[in-house]
Design a protein around this motif. Structure first.
Motif, short mmCIF file in Angstrom:
data_model
loop_
_atom_site.label_atom_id
_atom_site.label_comp_id
_atom_site.label_asym_id
_atom_site.label_seq_id
_atom_site.Cartn_x
_atom_site.Cartn_y
_atom_site.Cartn_z
N ARG A 1 -5.38 -7.73 11.48
CA ARG A 1 -5.57 -7.29 10.29
C ARG A 1 -5.51 -5.68 9.99
O ARG A 1 -5.86 -5.34 8.92
N TYR A 2 -5.12 -5.13 10.89
CA TYR A 2 -5.05 -3.72 10.93
C TYR A 2 -4.04 -2.98 11.15
O TYR A 2 -2.93 -3.47 11.91
N GLY A 3 -3.67 -1.67 10.85
CA GLY A 3 -2.51 -0.68 11.50
C GLY A 3 -3.23 -0.44 12.87
O GLY A 3 -4.45 0.01 12.63
N TYR B 1 -7.47 8.45 5.11
CA TYR B 1 -6.32 9.01 5.61
C TYR B 1 -6.46 10.48 4.91
O TYR B 1 -6.61 10.75 3.91
N VAL C 1 -6.76 1.17 12.26
CA VAL C 1 -6.97 2.08 11.33
C VAL C 1 -7.84 1.73 10.16
O VAL C 1 -7.94 0.62 9.60
N SER C 2 -8.88 2.63 9.70
CA SER C 2 -9.77 2.19 8.63
C SER C 2 -9.12 2.80 7.42
O SER C 2 -8.30 3.97 7.53
N GLY C 3 -9.48 2.75 6.36
CA GLY C 3 -9.08 3.12 5.10
C GLY C 3 -9.38 4.49 4.66
O GLY C 3 -9.78 4.84 3.37
N THR D 1 1.44 2.33 6.73
CA THR D 1 1.48 2.79 8.14
C THR D 1 3.00 2.91 8.62
O THR D 1 3.28 3.82 9.46
N LEU E 1 0.81 -1.32 -0.06
CA LEU E 1 0.21 -0.09 -0.07
C LEU E 1 0.77 1.46 0.06
O LEU E 1 0.44 2.05 -0.50
N LEU F 1 -9.37 3.92 0.63
CA LEU F 1 -9.23 2.39 0.40
C LEU F 1 -10.70 2.28 0.09
O LEU F 1 -11.58 1.70 0.88
N ARG G 1 -18.25 1.47 9.27
CA ARG G 1 -17.49 0.60 8.17
C ARG G 1 -18.02 -0.41 7.98
O ARG G 1 -18.17 -1.20 8.66
N GLN H 1 4.75 -0.71 3.49
CA GLN H 1 3.69 -0.30 4.24
C GLN H 1 3.26 1.21 4.36
O GLN H 1 4.39 1.79 4.64
N ASP I 1 -12.94 -0.36 2.02
CA ASP I 1 -13.58 0.03 3.26
C ASP I 1 -14.88 1.16 2.78
O ASP I 1 -14.58 2.11 2.30
N GLU J 1 1.84 -1.73 12.13
CA GLU J 1 0.91 -2.43 10.88
C GLU J 1 0.86 -4.04 11.41
O GLU J 1 1.95 -4.90 11.49
N LYS J 2 -0.62 -4.37 11.49
CA LYS J 2 -0.74 -5.73 11.61
C LYS J 2 0.03 -6.57 12.78
O LYS J 2 0.71 -7.55 12.54
C1 G1P Z 1 -4.61 -1.67 5.09
C2 G1P Z 1 -3.73 -0.87 5.98
C3 G1P Z 1 -3.94 -1.10 7.27
C4 G1P Z 1 -5.54 -0.79 7.66
C5 G1P Z 1 -6.42 -1.30 6.65
C6 G1P Z 1 -7.76 -0.75 6.70
O1 G1P Z 1 -4.67 -3.13 5.15
O2 G1P Z 1 -2.34 -1.62 5.54
O3 G1P Z 1 -3.11 -0.45 8.13
O4 G1P Z 1 -5.91 -0.65 8.98
O5 G1P Z 1 -5.87 -1.28 5.34
O6 G1P Z 1 -8.77 -1.48 5.70
P1 G1P Z 1 -5.04 -4.08 4.23
O7 G1P Z 1 -6.67 -4.29 4.36
O8 G1P Z 1 -4.79 -3.53 2.65
O9 G1P Z 1 -4.33 -5.47 4.42
#
Ligand code: G1P
Length: 295
Positions: free
Chosen positions: A176-178, A214, A210-212, A238, A114, A134, A259, A236, A137, A197-198
């Motif tokens: 799954r998230y930042g 920023y 973190v949601s998508g 993040t 990303l 993103l 979300r 990353q 989301d 991150e994750k």
């Molecule tokens: C990405 C980001 C992550 C964020 C997430 C939100 O991860 O890297 O930090 O929390 O989107 O949807 P991905 O879902 O692409 O693995």
């Protein structure tokens, strides 16, 4: 009076393969999958437009042509609708691309993560703060209230640093998230002190995911460029933002709204049901259907 800092540009990283939705995504972009009657991509673009963004920058990859076609004039279709006097549909089709909206496309030649996708947009963003959305989301603002990006643009006026949208996630989902942690400095605002991150549930500094969405300052580009690969061997976003904690500062905003993780089948189905229930045309009859069939 305070000068309003507008966010003119939004970056949409859309080069991903969408493997979680195969076979549907074999030949079409996952961002073009419709939730009720609108592609996921359009929800994100409309959210950005409503927040005042007029320049949409898509970071695309192979087999994403449908996205470009969607945000372009469809001459044949418009001609046919015009000839058939279908003015409502004509208006609907034309509204996808308002006259004051500009779209640019840049390719991400390799799937390096990303952060790398966002870096591909640097020549188009230049030296100004910008948004990243993103489209996986799908974010719905509170009923009748502003969308999530519009809320963030507003917060950015008081906290003009990089800003990430967050919500609390279950402990077994932190990987799954930042994840961010820090000090509360205002209503719904946290000054970020840690950002990872994750992480595993054992090492996660909090459950604030973190949601998508920023709003980023352009210095993030240098940080991404100089960052080694992070989680999953990817560059990353993040990690790039985390570097800004020590220089400009970073804030997290607990957005108002809901979300839907449309990168997963479960989230996609939940979005479909909720938005179908609210849909002007099918909402009432769909509600009746669900009442009759769901036990
Ligand atoms: C990405 C980001 C992550 C964020 C997430 C939100 O991860 O890297 O930090 O929390 O989107 O949807 P991905 O879902 O692409 O693995």
């Amino acid at each position: 009076m305070k000068k309003l800092t507008k966010i003119h540009k939004a970056v949409f990283p859309v080069a991903g393969l969408g493997t979680r939705f195969l076979p549907a995504t074999k030949a079409i972009a996952k961002e073009m999958l419709p939730v009720v009657d609108k592609p996921l991509m359009q929800y994100a673009v409309e959210e950005a437009y409503a927040a005042g963004v007029r320049h949409m920058i898509f970071v695309t990859g192979r087999s994403k042509r449908a996205i470009e076609d969607h945000f372009d004039t469809a001459y044949e279709l418009e001609h046919e609708l015009e000839a058939a006097n279908k003015s409502d549909l004509l208006r609907l089709v034309r509204s996808i691309m308002p006259d004051d909206m500009v779209c640019s496309y840049v390719r991400q030649p390799r799937a390096l993560g990303l952060g790398h996708a966002v870096l591909c947009a640097e020549p188009l963003v230049g030296d100004e703060p910008f948004a990243v959305l993103l489209p996986d989301d799908l974010m719905c603002g509170p009923e009748g209230g502003p969308g999530v990006l519009a809320q963030m643009v507003d917060v950015f006026q008081d906290y003009p640093t990089s800003l990430v949208a967050v919500q609390e996630v279950p402990l077994d989902h932190v990987k799954r998230y930042g994840i961010v942690a820090g000090d509360r400095v205002g209503e719904r605002i946290v000054k970020v002190r840690q950002m990872v991150e994750k992480p595993s549930p054992e090492t996660a500094p909090s459950r604030m995911g973190v949601s998508g969405r920023y709003v980023l300052t352009p210095s993030v580009f240098n940080e991404i460029r100089n960052n080694p690969r992070g989680a999953g061997g990817e560059i990353q976003l993040t990690d790039g933002i985390a570097k800004l904690m020590a220089t400009e500062g970073v804030h997290a905003y607990e957005y108002q709204g809901k979300r839907y993780d449309c990168g997963s089948k479960q989230g996609f189905l939940e979005a479909t049901v909720d938005l179908a229930l609210k849909h002007e045309e099918v909402g009432a009859s769909f509600r009746d259907y669900l009442k009759k069939t769901v036990c």
